[in-house]
Design an enzyme around this catalytic site. Structure first.
Site, PDB file in Angstrom:
ATOM      1  N   LEU A 288       7.078 -11.149  -6.409  1.00 15.57           N
ATOM      2  CA  LEU A 288       7.783  -9.886  -6.685  1.00 15.57           C
ATOM      3  C   LEU A 288       7.775  -9.026  -5.424  1.00 15.57           C
ATOM      4  CD1 LEU A 288       6.342  -9.028 -10.221  1.00 15.57           C
ATOM      5  CD2 LEU A 288       8.090 -10.703  -9.547  1.00 15.57           C
ATOM      6  N   ALA A 289       8.954  -8.889  -4.828  1.00 16.66           N
ATOM      7  CA  ALA A 289       9.020  -8.227  -3.522  1.00 16.66           C
ATOM      8  C   ALA A 289      10.174  -7.248  -3.440  1.00 16.66           C
ATOM      9  CB  ALA A 289       9.151  -9.279  -2.430  1.00 16.66           C
TER      10      ALA A 289
ATOM     11  N   ARG B 216       4.738   4.797  -0.995  1.00 19.72           N
ATOM     12  CA  ARG B 216       3.529   5.356  -0.377  1.00 19.72           C
ATOM     13  C   ARG B 216       3.312   4.900   1.069  1.00 19.72           C
ATOM     14  NH1 ARG B 216      -0.415   3.768  -5.229  1.00 19.72           N
ATOM     15  NH2 ARG B 216       1.377   2.476  -5.774  1.00 19.72           N
TER      16      ARG B 216
ATOM     17  N   GLN C 197      17.221  -8.122  -7.728  1.00 16.26           N
ATOM     18  CA  GLN C 197      16.925  -7.173  -8.801  1.00 16.26           C
ATOM     19  C   GLN C 197      17.561  -5.847  -8.431  1.00 16.26           C
ATOM     20  OE1 GLN C 197      12.864  -5.860  -9.073  1.00 16.26           O
ATOM     21  NE2 GLN C 197      13.151  -4.917 -11.076  1.00 16.26           N
TER      22      GLN C 197
ATOM     23  N   GLY D 189      -4.220  -1.571 -12.826  1.00 17.88           N
ATOM     24  CA  GLY D 189      -4.167  -1.700 -14.274  1.00 17.88           C
ATOM     25  C   GLY D 189      -5.518  -2.203 -14.780  1.00 17.88           C
TER      26      GLY D 189
ATOM     27  N   ASN E 207      -6.577  -5.640 -13.098  1.00 18.44           N
ATOM     28  CA  ASN E 207      -5.562  -6.679 -13.005  1.00 18.44           C
ATOM     29  C   ASN E 207      -5.170  -6.851 -11.539  1.00 18.44           C
ATOM     30  OD1 ASN E 207      -3.252  -8.284 -13.293  1.00 18.44           O
ATOM     31  ND2 ASN E 207      -1.951  -6.508 -13.770  1.00 18.44           N
TER      32      ASN E 207
ATOM     33  N   ARG F 274       2.816 -14.004  32.785  1.00 22.09           N
ATOM     34  CA  ARG F 274       3.747 -13.838  31.674  1.00 22.09           C
ATOM     35  C   ARG F 274       4.911 -14.819  31.729  1.00 22.09           C
ATOM     36  NH1 ARG F 274       7.999 -10.177  32.888  1.00 22.09           N
ATOM     37  NH2 ARG F 274       8.005  -9.670  35.078  1.00 22.09           N
TER      38      ARG F 274
ATOM     39  N   LYS G  54       5.257 -14.508  36.966  1.00 15.99           N
ATOM     40  CA  LYS G  54       6.266 -14.677  35.916  1.00 15.99           C
ATOM     41  C   LYS G  54       7.101 -15.913  36.177  1.00 15.99           C
ATOM     42  CE  LYS G  54      10.296 -13.759  36.012  1.00 15.99           C
ATOM     43  NZ  LYS G  54      11.699 -13.333  36.190  1.00 15.99           N
TER      44      LYS G  54
ATOM     45  N   ALA H 189      -3.258 -12.134  50.392  1.00 15.38           N
ATOM     46  CA  ALA H 189      -3.260 -10.858  49.680  1.00 15.38           C
ATOM     47  C   ALA H 189      -1.942 -10.127  49.876  1.00 15.38           C
ATOM     48  CB  ALA H 189      -4.411  -9.998  50.187  1.00 15.38           C
TER      49      ALA H 189
HETATM   50  C1  UD1 Z   1       0.751  -3.685 -10.412  1.00 13.07           C
HETATM   51  C2  UD1 Z   1       0.297  -3.948 -11.860  1.00 13.07           C
HETATM   52  C3  UD1 Z   1      -1.147  -3.475 -12.021  1.00 13.07           C
HETATM   53  C4  UD1 Z   1      -2.018  -4.207 -11.023  1.00 13.07           C
HETATM   54  C5  UD1 Z   1      -1.494  -4.030  -9.588  1.00 13.07           C
HETATM   55  C6  UD1 Z   1      -2.257  -4.937  -8.659  1.00 13.07           C
HETATM   56  C7  UD1 Z   1       2.297  -3.678 -13.245  1.00 13.07           C
HETATM   57  C8  UD1 Z   1       3.023  -2.810 -14.202  1.00 13.07           C
HETATM   58  N1  UD1 Z   1       1.163  -3.220 -12.764  1.00 13.07           N
HETATM   59  O1  UD1 Z   1       0.708  -2.278 -10.224  1.00 13.07           O
HETATM   60  O2  UD1 Z   1      -1.596  -3.744 -13.339  1.00 13.07           O
HETATM   61  O3  UD1 Z   1      -3.356  -3.717 -11.110  1.00 13.07           O
HETATM   62  O4  UD1 Z   1      -0.102  -4.383  -9.503  1.00 13.07           O
HETATM   63  O5  UD1 Z   1      -1.912  -4.731  -7.329  1.00 13.07           O
HETATM   64  O6  UD1 Z   1       2.779  -4.760 -12.924  1.00 13.07           O
HETATM   65  N2  UD1 Z   1       8.193  -4.876  -7.762  1.00 13.07           N
HETATM   66  C9  UD1 Z   1       9.419  -5.449  -7.953  1.00 13.07           C
HETATM   67  N3  UD1 Z   1      10.345  -4.804  -8.711  1.00 13.07           N
HETATM   68  C10 UD1 Z   1      10.081  -3.615  -9.332  1.00 13.07           C
HETATM   69  C11 UD1 Z   1       8.813  -3.044  -9.144  1.00 13.07           C
HETATM   70  C12 UD1 Z   1       7.885  -3.700  -8.370  1.00 13.07           C
HETATM   71  O7  UD1 Z   1       9.712  -6.518  -7.401  1.00 13.07           O
HETATM   72  O8  UD1 Z   1      10.969  -3.096 -10.007  1.00 13.07           O
HETATM   73  C13 UD1 Z   1       7.197  -5.582  -6.927  1.00 13.07           C
HETATM   74  C14 UD1 Z   1       6.741  -4.721  -5.761  1.00 13.07           C
HETATM   75  O9  UD1 Z   1       7.524  -4.969  -4.606  1.00 13.07           O
HETATM   76  C15 UD1 Z   1       5.298  -5.173  -5.554  1.00 13.07           C
HETATM   77  C16 UD1 Z   1       4.882  -5.667  -6.918  1.00 13.07           C
HETATM   78  O10 UD1 Z   1       6.057  -5.844  -7.683  1.00 13.07           O
HETATM   79  O11 UD1 Z   1       5.222  -6.215  -4.631  1.00 13.07           O
HETATM   80  C17 UD1 Z   1       3.941  -4.704  -7.623  1.00 13.07           C
HETATM   81  O12 UD1 Z   1       4.587  -3.479  -7.796  1.00 13.07           O
HETATM   82  P1  UD1 Z   1       3.825  -2.094  -7.637  1.00 13.07           P
HETATM   83  O13 UD1 Z   1       4.786  -1.020  -7.952  1.00 13.07           O
HETATM   84  O14 UD1 Z   1       3.128  -2.043  -6.351  1.00 13.07           O
HETATM   85  O15 UD1 Z   1       2.789  -2.231  -8.839  1.00 13.07           O
HETATM   86  P2  UD1 Z   1       1.368  -1.482  -8.979  1.00 13.07           P
HETATM   87  O16 UD1 Z   1       1.600  -0.089  -9.401  1.00 13.07           O
HETATM   88  O17 UD1 Z   1       0.564  -1.716  -7.762  1.00 13.07           O
HETATM   89 CA    CA Z   2       0.931  -2.459  -5.741  1.00 10.40          CA
END
Ligand code: UD1
Ligand code: CA
Length: 459
Positions: free
Chosen positions: A7-8, A14, A73, A140, A170, A329, A347, A376
């Site tokens: 999931l990226a 932040r 997404q 979480g 989590n 280099r 170089k 030198a």
């Molecule tokens: C998430 C977990 C939390 C866990 C934590 C661990 C959920 C709801 N919560 O929280 O329980 O403790 O990770 O690090 O999953 N992303 C998407 N699409 C979106 C939103 C997020 O691809 O719509 C990806 C983000 O790029 C990221 C990952 O999902 O790589 C996690 O998302 P993030 O918003 O950082 O979740 P946390 O609040 O950290």
């Molecule tokens: Ca996170």
């Protein structure tokens, strides 16, 4: 066989950055690439990366990895919504789906292999990585019984004060039985503080759900801000330093040394403080590097001594001495038993075996034979303002101090260049070249304003 989803798509607010969070470099590689590499060794059938914020940039940054499928997404409605996007891609898939958060980059391949093994042996609906953290803030919380049977995951922001006391968090790393997950994904709602579809909400409907506590909690560090990015970087450096020390490398003041994962060090290498090894850098046995060195994508032979120097994209063969304060280099090759000394820049140059460039020189686009001595202050004038030109110096030649070789120019073997020469034309083998104004001595000379006075010889 498993399918992997990374999931990226998130923005990473932040980080306060224009760069998508998952592309922030972590010890030399984008953090999401580190996540993808952590599945190395698993029998991966499909590798899907969910992209959204900065999708084009993320795709481009991962284009060199083979077998990656991108899933778009849009809009970004949470981690559950991200996984819902996989449904059309995994229509016929009946195996397990390993879901990795793109911002949890320190996982060891072994940890994931064990998670998958536990999941398969126990035939769980979902198996998730958890950890007991002294400070669980932001993660979480996982509600489970004494047998690690999970009933729910509650996000930090949605916790009651009592739930917030729970220290089991989590990690954001799950192995799902895909056919079960696909059934429950449509049930997700946004009834939570962030009004997002939470992947974590699916766990309450998947049975049995199993938590697996991780031993090394550092592996599950999630990166949400720059401070966590710095912490993760330190942890990786430490992991690699520890590994090389175990394999026979001495590190004086390890905390001041940084090195990346493609670095290779032979036993009995000694690294002094403030030594930084980057990219594909290889150092041979018995070489002693530092203090104060930066070596990037460079090959160093055995028994080489390098101090306070910078070497990039170059090769230094065995038994050489480099520095202090040398800069080697771009495609430079230094042969065996050479000396590259103080304030020398080299170089795109080949330096033959047993040659010396000991002080205050610049060599660019040059080819030096063996046993050349560069006096030198010798400089190759390789640039005419528009183009670069080559300089060739034959074996055994000796260049007097402060000579300038104006390229293109070829000096044969055994040539001697008189100190202070400006050499503009080719020189045959075994010749002496003197290319400077002849010295003029005017005896009993006095400045004009003193000439009317009687001359008194100097003492
Ligand atoms: C998430 C977990 C939390 C866990 C934590 C661990 C959920 C709801 N919560 O929280 O329980 O403790 O990770 O690090 O999953 N992303 C998407 N699409 C979106 C939103 C997020 O691809 O719509 C990806 C983000 O790029 C990221 C990952 O999902 O790589 C996690 O998302 P993030 O918003 O950082 O979740 P946390 O609040 O950290
Ligand atoms: Ca996170």
């Amino acid at each position: 066989m498993v399918a992997v989803a990374v999931l990226a798509a998130g923005k990473g607010t932040r980080m306060k950055s224009d760069l998508p969070k998952v592309l922030h470099p972590l010890a030399g590689k984008p953090m999401v690439e580190r996540v993808i590499r952590s599945v190395q060794g698993l029998p991966v059938e499909r590798l899907l990366v969910v992209v959204g914020h900065g999708a084009a940039q993320v795709k481009q940054a991962l284009a060199h990895l083979s077998g990656v499928e991108f899933v778009e997404q849009s809009p970004l409605l949470g981690t559950g919504h991200a996984v819902q996007q996989l449904i059309p891609y995994l229509q016929d898939f009946t195996g397990d789906l390993l879901v990795l958060n793109g911002d949890v980059p320190l996982l060891r391949p072994h940890t994931l292999a064990q998670l998958v093994a536990t999941h398969e042996q126990g035939q769980y609906g979902v198996t998730l990585l958890t950890a007991l953290l002294p400070d669980p803030t932001g993660y979480g919380r996982v509600i489970c019984d004494g047998q690690f049977q999970v009933s729910a995951i509650i996000e930090d922001r949605d916790c009651t004060p009592a739930q917030r006391q729970n220290q089991r968090v989590n990690a954001g790393i799950y192995c799902f039985r895909w056919p079960q997950l696909r059934e429950v994904l449509p049930r997700l709602t946004t009834a939570n503080q962030q009004q997002e579809y939470y992947l974590t909400d699916t766990v309450q409907w998947l049975r049995p759900a199993r938590a697996v506590d991780i031993l090394d909690v550092a592996e599950i560090l999630g990166i949400n801000d720059r401070k966590q990015l710095a912490t993760a970087t330190q942890l990786l450096y430490q992991r690699w330093r520890d590994e090389w020390m175990r394999r026979g490398v001495t590190m004086i003041d390890p905390l001041s040394i940084t090195l990346e994962d493609e670095v290779e060090l032979a036993p009995d290498v000694i690294l002094e403080p403030q030594t930084h090894l980057r990219g594909r850098t290889v150092v041979g046995a018995g070489s002693h590097i530092g203090p104060g060195c930066w070596l990037e994508n460079s090959q160093i032979g055995h028994d080489v001594r390098i101090m306070y120097s910078v070497i990039t994209n170059s090769t230094v063969q065995s038994n050489c001495q480099v520095g202090p304060f040398a800069h080697i280099r771009e495609q430079t090759e230094v042969g065996v038993h050479c000396r590259v000394g103080n304030f020398v820049e080299i170089k795109k140059t080949q330096v033959g075996n047993d040659s010396r460039v000991a002080h205050l020189s610049y060599l660019g686009d040059a080819q030096l034979g063996a046993q050349v001595n560069v006096g030198a202050g010798t400089i190759t004038a390789n640039f005419d303002g528009r183009d670069k030109h080559p300089t060739v110096i034959g074996e055994g030649s000796k260049l007097g101090a402060n000579s300038v070789l104006v390229a293109p120019v070829t000096l044969g073997a055994g040539v001697t260049v008189a100190a202070g020469s400006v050499v503009t034309e080719d020189v045959p083998n075994d010749a002496l070249v003197i290319a400077r104004a002849r010295q003029v001595v005017k005896p009993h000379w006095r400045p004009p304003y003193l000439r009317h006075q009687e001359h008194e010889p100097s003492p």
